[in-house]
Design a protein around this motif. Structure first.
Motif, PDB file in Angstrom:
ATOM      1  N   MET A  86       0.805  -0.987   0.015  1.00  0.00           N
ATOM      2  CA  MET A  86      -0.098   0.039   0.115  1.00  0.00           C
ATOM      3  C   MET A  86       0.866   1.089   0.110  1.00  0.00           C
ATOM      4  O   MET A  86       1.833   1.302   0.569  1.00  0.00           O
ATOM      5  CB  MET A  86      -0.771   0.037   1.382  1.00  0.00           C
ATOM      6  CG  MET A  86      -1.758  -1.343   1.326  1.00  0.00           C
ATOM      7  SD  MET A  86      -3.061  -1.157   0.167  1.00  0.00           S
ATOM      8  CE  MET A  86      -3.934  -2.694   0.198  1.00  0.00           C
ATOM      9  N   LYS A  87       0.332   2.420  -0.741  1.00  0.00           N
ATOM     10  CA  LYS A  87       1.208   3.710  -0.542  1.00  0.00           C
ATOM     11  C   LYS A  87       0.657   4.404   0.750  1.00  0.00           C
ATOM     12  O   LYS A  87      -0.422   4.433   0.955  1.00  0.00           O
ATOM     13  CB  LYS A  87       0.749   4.287  -1.838  1.00  0.00           C
ATOM     14  CG  LYS A  87       1.555   3.798  -3.041  1.00  0.00           C
ATOM     15  CD  LYS A  87       1.875   4.530  -4.114  1.00  0.00           C
ATOM     16  CE  LYS A  87       2.438   4.139  -5.518  1.00  0.00           C
ATOM     17  NZ  LYS A  87       1.713   3.585  -6.249  1.00  0.00           N
ATOM     18  N   GLU A  88       1.629   5.021   1.191  1.00  0.00           N
ATOM     19  CA  GLU A  88       1.241   6.076   2.326  1.00  0.00           C
ATOM     20  C   GLU A  88       0.263   7.070   1.980  1.00  0.00           C
ATOM     21  O   GLU A  88       0.255   7.559   0.988  1.00  0.00           O
ATOM     22  CB  GLU A  88       2.573   6.764   2.535  1.00  0.00           C
ATOM     23  CG  GLU A  88       2.824   7.521   3.956  1.00  0.00           C
ATOM     24  CD  GLU A  88       2.659   6.362   5.078  1.00  0.00           C
ATOM     25  OE1 GLU A  88       1.936   6.662   5.986  1.00  0.00           O
ATOM     26  OE2 GLU A  88       3.578   5.391   5.054  1.00  0.00           O
ATOM     27  N   GLY A  89      -0.544   7.139   2.850  1.00  0.00           N
ATOM     28  CA  GLY A  89      -1.797   8.096   2.795  1.00  0.00           C
ATOM     29  C   GLY A  89      -2.933   7.646   1.943  1.00  0.00           C
ATOM     30  O   GLY A  89      -3.954   8.106   1.634  1.00  0.00           O
ATOM     31  N   ASP A  90      -2.932   6.324   1.101  1.00  0.00           N
ATOM     32  CA  ASP A  90      -4.006   5.844   0.278  1.00  0.00           C
ATOM     33  C   ASP A  90      -4.734   5.025   0.956  1.00  0.00           C
ATOM     34  O   ASP A  90      -4.403   4.231   1.782  1.00  0.00           O
ATOM     35  CB  ASP A  90      -3.186   4.951  -0.939  1.00  0.00           C
ATOM     36  CG  ASP A  90      -2.702   5.639  -2.072  1.00  0.00           C
ATOM     37  OD1 ASP A  90      -3.028   7.289  -2.009  1.00  0.00           O
ATOM     38  OD2 ASP A  90      -2.255   4.934  -2.918  1.00  0.00           O
ATOM     39  N   PRO A  91      -6.282   5.085   0.714  1.00  0.00           N
ATOM     40  CA  PRO A  91      -7.105   4.395   1.304  1.00  0.00           C
ATOM     41  C   PRO A  91      -7.050   2.950   0.877  1.00  0.00           C
ATOM     42  O   PRO A  91      -6.529   2.771  -0.076  1.00  0.00           O
ATOM     43  CB  PRO A  91      -8.467   4.897   1.014  1.00  0.00           C
ATOM     44  CG  PRO A  91      -8.168   5.525  -0.286  1.00  0.00           C
ATOM     45  CD  PRO A  91      -6.741   6.092  -0.333  1.00  0.00           C
ATOM     46  N   ALA A  92      -7.516   2.049   1.745  1.00  0.00           N
ATOM     47  CA  ALA A  92      -7.702   0.672   1.318  1.00  0.00           C
ATOM     48  C   ALA A  92      -8.925   0.050   1.546  1.00  0.00           C
ATOM     49  O   ALA A  92      -9.877   0.700   2.553  1.00  0.00           O
ATOM     50  CB  ALA A  92      -6.643  -0.238   2.123  1.00  0.00           C
ATOM     51  N   VAL A  93      -9.554  -0.947   0.830  1.00  0.00           N
ATOM     52  CA  VAL A  93     -10.819  -1.517   1.240  1.00  0.00           C
ATOM     53  C   VAL A  93     -10.410  -2.743   2.083  1.00  0.00           C
ATOM     54  O   VAL A  93      -9.593  -3.467   1.899  1.00  0.00           O
ATOM     55  CB  VAL A  93     -11.326  -2.200  -0.097  1.00  0.00           C
ATOM     56  CG1 VAL A  93     -12.801  -2.678   0.334  1.00  0.00           C
ATOM     57  CG2 VAL A  93     -11.676  -0.898  -1.017  1.00  0.00           C
ATOM     58  N   TYR A  94     -11.234  -2.967   3.211  1.00  0.00           N
ATOM     59  CA  TYR A  94     -11.356  -4.207   3.886  1.00  0.00           C
ATOM     60  C   TYR A  94     -12.685  -4.618   4.175  1.00  0.00           C
ATOM     61  O   TYR A  94     -13.618  -4.001   3.990  1.00  0.00           O
ATOM     62  CB  TYR A  94     -10.616  -3.634   5.386  1.00  0.00           C
ATOM     63  CG  TYR A  94     -11.521  -3.729   6.684  1.00  0.00           C
ATOM     64  CD1 TYR A  94     -11.857  -4.630   7.480  1.00  0.00           C
ATOM     65  CD2 TYR A  94     -12.181  -2.553   6.904  1.00  0.00           C
ATOM     66  CE1 TYR A  94     -12.696  -4.789   8.471  1.00  0.00           C
ATOM     67  CE2 TYR A  94     -13.138  -2.721   7.922  1.00  0.00           C
ATOM     68  CZ  TYR A  94     -13.449  -3.609   8.804  1.00  0.00           C
ATOM     69  OH  TYR A  94     -14.180  -3.425   9.803  1.00  0.00           O
ATOM     70  N   ALA A  95     -12.736  -6.084   4.294  1.00  0.00           N
ATOM     71  CA  ALA A  95     -14.040  -6.745   4.137  1.00  0.00           C
ATOM     72  C   ALA A  95     -13.937  -7.491   5.611  1.00  0.00           C
ATOM     73  O   ALA A  95     -13.106  -8.321   6.048  1.00  0.00           O
ATOM     74  CB  ALA A  95     -14.140  -7.758   3.334  1.00  0.00           C
ATOM     75  N   GLU A  96     -14.970  -6.917   6.373  1.00  0.00           N
ATOM     76  CA  GLU A  96     -15.137  -7.431   7.840  1.00  0.00           C
ATOM     77  C   GLU A  96     -15.101  -9.141   7.860  1.00  0.00           C
ATOM     78  O   GLU A  96     -14.532  -9.586   8.807  1.00  0.00           O
ATOM     79  CB  GLU A  96     -16.621  -7.009   8.425  1.00  0.00           C
ATOM     80  CG  GLU A  96     -16.690  -7.256   9.472  1.00  0.00           C
ATOM     81  CD  GLU A  96     -18.078  -6.734  10.273  1.00  0.00           C
ATOM     82  OE1 GLU A  96     -18.255  -6.802  11.341  1.00  0.00           O
ATOM     83  OE2 GLU A  96     -18.832  -6.422   9.561  1.00  0.00           O
ATOM     84  N   ARG A  97     -15.851  -9.552   7.041  1.00  0.00           N
ATOM     85  CA  ARG A  97     -15.736 -11.244   7.096  1.00  0.00           C
ATOM     86  C   ARG A  97     -14.454 -11.612   6.759  1.00  0.00           C
ATOM     87  O   ARG A  97     -14.397 -12.915   7.136  1.00  0.00           O
ATOM     88  CB  ARG A  97     -16.887 -11.795   5.986  1.00  0.00           C
ATOM     89  CG  ARG A  97     -18.248 -11.259   6.197  1.00  0.00           C
ATOM     90  CD  ARG A  97     -19.305 -12.419   5.846  1.00  0.00           C
ATOM     91  NE  ARG A  97     -20.635 -12.188   6.246  1.00  0.00           N
ATOM     92  CZ  ARG A  97     -21.515 -12.336   6.843  1.00  0.00           C
ATOM     93  NH1 ARG A  97     -20.895 -13.334   7.746  1.00  0.00           N
ATOM     94  NH2 ARG A  97     -22.688 -11.846   7.237  1.00  0.00           N
TER      95      ARG A  97
END
Length: 414
Positions: A235-246
């Protein structure tokens, strides 16, 4: 005969055939247009109101009820899409003009900057900007990935009471076990969340374990130490990521990597189904659990169905794609993965013989060369000049003609 659903989208233009299609007319049990045979998702059919009802129904009785609102008049759950309007002042020569961009959907996060960054990390042609190809793409994926007939028995064709019951149980199960909506976060925020979770989980067993867990993962890890679960890149610094609770707090995705493991398309509105370490879209999750009828596109809940040509079919839906006659025990020919009965094949699809100009029956031998066809008979496959039979002989093709020799070819060409 006709269900009420049949007026839905009537006359809507086909985005694929353009003017060739007179407008959408739903087949009485296939999910396609009777005029051009393209799927419902190729037509500009569903209004966003109907789409929002479909997704609303999907989120009903789940933990994602914050994403829906009940309509006052009929209590139908409606999806509250987060529509994002960005206003960018554009300096013009004299005065400043305002340029507004409307996203038909955006991640439901408090932080607008994060939502903007998320959008910009998607491929340009997939950003759902109103009036753009990205908005069309989202609409098509909503229809494809989350078919109403995968969750709502009333959208299916003639289910028995027992099939309705099985389907309801199936839907309840996937809502409990697989369905989720991705969340957009900065990787560091997850670290803290995971630690909090540890705290909660460890409850009475003394907090030392949780503290230990927090110490091992120092909260100031750089974003570059997090990698994407799909592409494995950092991941690049400051970039948002998607996470999936499941999937758990330890997995992250780049926005453009949050895709279905089967069709590799972006998960529409980040709606995912998680199973065995994989993200699926709704359609392909259901396909991994149940057979789907290649005729009507619905999941099959009856014990009796037929398998043909590597696909599954309701018994009554293994039909000719052209005239809908039932094909059980009949001769049929596959045309573009669709079964067609022999009369329709001869009438609509058969190759025409260059010799006698009649259709070539699918079961007889033929000679094919460069899109030209002949019956493999003495009467049809002959030299265009001297009529010598060419079966088993060398021949010289010129357009739709064939010659036995250079001489004959010259004679004819002069």
């Amino acid at each position: 005969q006709m269900g009420l659903g049949h007026e839905q989208g009537f006359g809507a233009p086909c985005l694929k055939c353009k003017d060739k299609c007179e407008g959408f007319e739903l087949h009485f049990w296939r999910k396609i247009c009777r005029n051009c045979k393209c799927g419902q998702e190729e037509h500009d059919v569903l209004t966003s109101n109907e789409e929002d009802r479909k997704v609303g129904k999907l989120f009903e009785d789940t933990k994602y009820t914050t994403l829906i609102a009940k309509l006052k008049n009929d209590g139908i759950p409606m999806y509250k899409r987060n529509v994002m309007i960005l206003t960018n002042p554009v300096p013009a020569k004299k005065n400043i003009s305002i340029n507004t961009v409307t996203y038909e959907w955006a991640p439901p996060v408090q932080n607008q900057t994060l939502a903007r960054q998320y959008m910009q990390m998607l491929p340009k042609e997939k950003q759902p900007v109103a009036g753009s190809e990205g908005a069309q793409y989202r609409k098509k994926q909503l229809a494809k990935q989350l078919p109403a007939h995968d969750q709502d028995p009333s959208k299916c064709h003639e289910l028995s009471p027992n099939e309705v019951k099985q389907m309801e149980q199936f839907v309840k199960k996937y809502k409990n076990e697989a369905l989720g909506v991705g969340d957009v976060k900065l990787p560091g925020e997850l670290e803290a969340r995971a630690a909090e979770n540890n705290n909660v989980n460890n409850g009475d067993r003394g907090t030392s374990a949780a503290v230990g867990a927090m110490e091992n993962k120092s909260p100031d890890r750089k974003a570059s130490q997090y990698s994407c679960y799909r592409c494995k890149l950092n991941m690049k610094e400051g970039d948002p990521a998607v996470y999936a609770e499941r999937a758990g707090y330890d997995k992250l995705w780049h926005p453009a990597c949050f895709v279905c493991c089967t069709c590799s398309e972006l998960l529409v509105d980040m709606i995912y189904f998680w199973k065995n370490g994989n993200l699926y879209c709704g359609r392909h999750y259901c396909d991994s659990e149940k057979p789907r009828c290649a005729g009507c596109d619905e999941l099959i809940f009856s014990n009796e169905y037929t398998q043909a040509e590597g696909q599954n079919w309701h018994l009554k839906h293994f039909c000719c794609f052209d005239c809908d006659c039932v094909l059980a025990g009949e001769i049929y020919v596959m045309v573009n993965d669709k079964p067609v009965c022999k009369p329709c094949y001869v009438k609509n699809h058969a190759a025409i013989c260059q010799g006698c100009h009649n259709a070539i029956d699918p079961e007889v031998q033929r000679v094919t060369y460069n899109n030209f066809n002949w019956h493999a008979t003495q009467e049809c496959f002959l030299c265009s000049c001297c009529s010598k039979c060419l079966i088993g002989q060398k021949f010289m093709p010129v357009e739709g003609m064939v010659f036995c020799s250079v001489e004959c070819k010259k004679k004819m060409m002069s």
